[in-house]
Design an enzyme around this catalytic site. Structure first.
Site, PDB file in Angstrom:
ATOM      1  N   HIS A 467       0.818  -1.140   0.160  1.00 39.69           N
ATOM      2  CA  HIS A 467       0.015   0.204  -0.028  1.00 39.69           C
ATOM      3  C   HIS A 467       0.917   1.282  -0.036  1.00 39.69           C
ATOM      4  O   HIS A 467       0.732   2.071  -0.959  1.00 39.69           O
ATOM      5  CB  HIS A 467      -1.050  -0.121   1.255  1.00 39.69           C
ATOM      6  CG  HIS A 467      -1.674   0.990   1.360  1.00 39.69           C
ATOM      7  ND1 HIS A 467      -3.000   1.242   1.208  1.00 39.69           N
ATOM      8  CD2 HIS A 467      -1.494   2.357   1.835  1.00 39.69           C
ATOM      9  CE1 HIS A 467      -3.597   2.399   1.233  1.00 39.69           C
ATOM     10  NE2 HIS A 467      -2.606   3.068   1.711  1.00 39.69           N
ATOM     11  N   GLU A 468       1.837   1.300   0.829  1.00 40.45           N
ATOM     12  CA  GLU A 468       2.556   2.471   0.952  1.00 40.45           C
ATOM     13  C   GLU A 468       3.501   2.858  -0.259  1.00 40.45           C
ATOM     14  O   GLU A 468       3.696   3.947  -0.407  1.00 40.45           O
ATOM     15  CB  GLU A 468       3.404   2.620   2.226  1.00 40.45           C
ATOM     16  CG  GLU A 468       2.659   2.394   3.804  1.00 40.45           C
ATOM     17  CD  GLU A 468       1.354   3.426   3.769  1.00 40.45           C
ATOM     18  OE1 GLU A 468       1.705   4.544   3.065  1.00 40.45           O
ATOM     19  OE2 GLU A 468       0.449   3.198   4.363  1.00 40.45           O
ATOM     20  N   HIS A 471       1.581   4.630  -2.750  1.00 40.27           N
ATOM     21  CA  HIS A 471       1.789   6.021  -2.592  1.00 40.27           C
ATOM     22  C   HIS A 471       3.136   6.451  -3.052  1.00 40.27           C
ATOM     23  O   HIS A 471       3.118   7.748  -3.726  1.00 40.27           O
ATOM     24  CB  HIS A 471       1.683   6.404  -1.015  1.00 40.27           C
ATOM     25  CG  HIS A 471       0.325   6.210  -0.641  1.00 40.27           C
ATOM     26  ND1 HIS A 471      -0.862   6.960  -1.164  1.00 40.27           N
ATOM     27  CD2 HIS A 471      -0.195   5.655   0.582  1.00 40.27           C
ATOM     28  CE1 HIS A 471      -1.732   6.672  -0.366  1.00 40.27           C
ATOM     29  NE2 HIS A 471      -1.594   5.985   0.466  1.00 40.27           N
ATOM     30  N   HIS A 474       3.227   6.743  -6.778  1.00 40.81           N
ATOM     31  CA  HIS A 474       2.352   7.992  -7.331  1.00 40.81           C
ATOM     32  C   HIS A 474       3.162   9.082  -7.221  1.00 40.81           C
ATOM     33  O   HIS A 474       3.132  10.140  -8.072  1.00 40.81           O
ATOM     34  CB  HIS A 474       1.093   8.193  -6.323  1.00 40.81           C
ATOM     35  CG  HIS A 474       0.147   8.860  -6.763  1.00 40.81           C
ATOM     36  ND1 HIS A 474      -0.789   9.201  -6.206  1.00 40.81           N
ATOM     37  CD2 HIS A 474      -0.129   9.513  -7.844  1.00 40.81           C
ATOM     38  CE1 HIS A 474      -1.904   9.861  -6.535  1.00 40.81           C
ATOM     39  NE2 HIS A 474      -1.128  10.366  -8.024  1.00 40.81           N
TER      40      HIS A 474
HETATM   41 ZN   LIG Z   1      -2.899   5.226   2.337  1.00 37.99          ZN
END
Ligand SMILES: [Zn+2]
Length: 684
Positions: A467-468, A471, A474
């Site tokens: 998940h991290e 980011h 992104h």
């Molecule tokens: Zn998040």
């Protein structure tokens, strides 16, 4: 610049090797002064243009952001008394600078002049979009209000900040205040040994015999899942759902805070010309208006309802036939669900840890990034804030440097709990220089024990890591040149979780799991049978959980729409009304869940709690494309990069999504994914 001050060193990556706490105060005060000077100079210009107006101010503010961001980051990961003291001392000065700037009419006017000159064709689309965002944010900070209203706006902002702090202090104190003392060992049946030992220590620290249980998550959750004594569960439940309320200890009652927060937010929104606070909140969101978010929630609750009802029936049947409980109560739900889960799937979440050695997870993750985006991730030796922290370079297929990220994975004293990604430096390309993006990836995993050379992750922690990393991608893989809309900057709040949740899906893909897991001896991969059981267990109770999330989201939207509730009774009435429509599990009259709903009363999720579900809809739907078409990982990655993560805040996220998926988001993939669709149900 101040010489030999690590915080005033604006080279490619932050200077941690020469950092000293004594650097903070002079650096931050100097950078605020510099930014003030630039602001004055820009405000006094007769003519405004990009190079002499927007760029110098962006540079001055970016330097302060970078230095202050570094201090804030260190305060989160290696906090000490000295560091916290300096951070808290400087916080008001820094916030005042930002709020003065955001209401500076002259700067606003200069930016507007630059924007209005766009017809002459001297601005590209990135610059136009950046200025649109800037002008919107100035307006949302009250820049075009008259002086009296600006003052009122500032007062309301200050009042809201202290109400939020008081709300969250009350929740924290009420949680800490409660202990349940148990003297009789026979009442501890079912509880895990670790919880019992901790309760023993807690009791000893209070000078008592026996055991003391608390409402903190590591105690409360396993307690409710495993304590056989039903009366104890009821006592814990009651204490938990009345925290910080009129039904709990009166010194922590949040009732007034709730009413005052709703009223101040409404007044603020009205000052800015919005119908309600929900409308103000949606000015920077993807879901366009509160009505659309409510529709989505209604649709989800309708789809989840029949599954939730059958789950509830199953819980009632099991409780009656196996546990002798004739009337199922809220304090029985977790306990009964856990019993069924253990019986049905024959493994516990903790059993999975031995299959996920950290090194293999990280290598598998980097390999996946290479397959998706053709990038390579290479460690670069550099001093950071802790010996365990690693710095990585990200390079494209032509070996050109894209950016950097720090990875700080292990829990330790002085480090804030949870997991997050933060931007250290944002990508920015001007005529003179290119600033490469740098990110921090922070988790709180258990480190390797003394008798093993590697750390092991639970499957949930593997998901967190992915998940991290989503980011981080992104932020780093952006191809936008303007700082204010590159990476995660300027992306709508409810769309920011799309790239991160997108990555989580790979942790449920057998082809990837094979690469990030090993068998117990450290070779090969985890047994496929066990993986299949994990997938089955994943959606256990998803109907009831979905309804719960929908209830929270709808409550959050309704209290922020229209005129604010002017009493606790009015707030509770809204809740009762929606519970009648949405919930299927009856709750006792004393349940006061709003009083500890910190996400919306003390955090940034006001009129935005639905974002969690919204992001799940987007990410499941985006990921679904790889399953329904014959696209390779590289095809998916290339398209996702081109349409979503390279775009930063340049385009509305809905356009990004449509660019990627070829249509607007649908909830079907999420339903399928969580076992709530017709198709999924008939398959189980
Ligand atoms: Zn998040």
């Amino acid at each position: 610049m101040i010489q030999n001050n690590a915080l005033c060193d604006f080279k490619e990556i932050p200077n941690f090797s020469n950092f000293k706490i004594e650097d903070i105060r002079p650096a931050i005060q100097f950078l605020i002064e510099e930014a003030e000077k630039t602001t004055e100079q820009v405000a006094s210009q007769k003519e405004s243009n990009w190079n002499e107006t927007v760029e110098p101010l962006t540079l001055a503010v970016d330097r302060l952001n970078r230095a202050w961001g570094q201090v804030g980051h260190l305060n989160s990961v290696v906090s000490s008394d000295d560091l916290r003291q300096i951070y808290n001392d400087l916080l008001p000065e820094v916030s005042e600078f930002y709020s003065r700037l955001s209401q500076n009419k002259k700067i606003y006017q200069s930016f507007e002049n630059v924007y209005n000159a766009k017809i002459e064709g001297n601005l590209n689309i990135e610059r136009i979009k950046l200025l649109e965002n800037e002008l919107r944010d100035y307006r949302l900070s009250g820049v075009d209000l008259d002086e009296a209203k600006q003052e009122r706006y500032q007062e309301l902002s200050k009042k809201l900040a202290s109400l939020a702090a008081s709300f969250s202090d009350n929740v924290l104190d009420a949680t800490d205040h409660f202990v349940m003392h148990v003297a009789d060992v026979d009442r501890l049946v079912g509880l895990p040994q670790a919880i019992i030992s901790e309760a023993r220590e807690k009791a000893a620290s209070l000078g008592k015999d026996g055991w003391c249980f608390t409402l903190k998550a590591p105690c409360w959750i396993p307690f409710m899942e495993s304590c056989v004594d039903r009366n104890l569960r009821e006592e814990m439940y009651r204490a938990y759902v009345t925290r910080a309320s009129d039904c709990g200890a009166s010194q922590y009652d949040n009732s007034n805070n709730i009413v005052e927060i709703l009223s101040a937010r409404h007044e603020k929104a009205k000052l800015l010309g919005f119908d309600s606070f929900a409308h103000l909140s949606f000015a920077t969101k993807m879901a366009v208006d509160p009505k659309r978010a409510l529709e989505l929630m209604t649709e989800l609750s309708q789809k989840a309802r029949s599954r939730a009802e059958s789950e509830y029936e199953m819980l009632k049947d099991y409780a009656a036939s196996h546990l002798g409980v004739s009337k199922l109560m809220p304090w029985d739900i977790s306990f009964v669900a856990q019993k069924i889960k253990e019986e049905r799937y024959t493994f516990k979440d903790e059993d999975l840890r031995q299959y996920f050695p950290l090194k293999r997870c990280i290598n598998g993750l980097f390999e996946l990034l290479n397959s998706l985006y053709g990038i390579s991730v290479v460690e670069k030796k550099a001093k950071a804030w802790d010996a365990s922290v690693k710095l990585y370079q990200v390079r494209d297929h032509a070996d050109d440097l894209i950016g950097y990220f720090y990875m700080d994975l292990f829990a330790r004293d002085g480090k804030r709990s949870g997991a997050w990604m933060d931007d250290a430096v944002g990508r920015w390309k001007t005529d003179r220089h290119t600033q490469l993006p740098v990110a921090y990836l922070v988790c709180n995993f258990p480190s390797a024990t003394t008798d093993s050379s590697d750390a092991y992750l639970s499957h949930n922690e593997v998901e967190t890591l992915f998940h991290e990393c989503g980011h981080v991608m992104h932020h780093l893989m952006t191809q936008i040149d303007e700082l204010g809309i590159s990476g995660i900057n300027g992306v709508e709040w409810d769309a920011v979780e799309l790239p991160s949740q997108f990555m989580e899906n790979f942790c449920w893909d057998w082809n990837i799991v094979k690469k990030i897991s090993s068998d117990i001896s450290g070779d090969g991969h985890m047994p496929e049978d066990l993986f299949k059981k994990m997938v089955e267990a994943k959606n256990f109770m998803s109907g009831i959980q979905t309804l719960r999330q929908v209830e929270f989201s709808v409550f959050d939207l309704l209290v922020h729409l229209g005129a604010p509730a002017d009493s606790l009774e009015a707030v509770m009435k809204i809740l009762e009304g929606l519970r009648k429509e949405i919930s299927i599990i009856p709750v006792p009259e004393y349940n006061r869940f709003p009083h500890s709903f910190s996400h919306i009363f003390a955090g940034g999720y006001a009129a935005g709690y639905y974002s969690y579900k919204w992001a799940e809809v987007l990410s499941a739907d985006a990921f679904g494309m790889s399953q329904e078409s014959s696209m390779t990982l590289r095809d998916i990655g290339t398209k996702f990069l081109k349409e979503v993560i390279s775009k930063g805040g340049l385009r509305p996220s809905l356009e990004n999504f449509i660019g990627f998926r070829g249509r607007e988001p649908k909830i079907d993939a999420l339903l399928q994914h969580t076992g709530l669709s017709e198709q999924a149900r008939s398959a189980t």
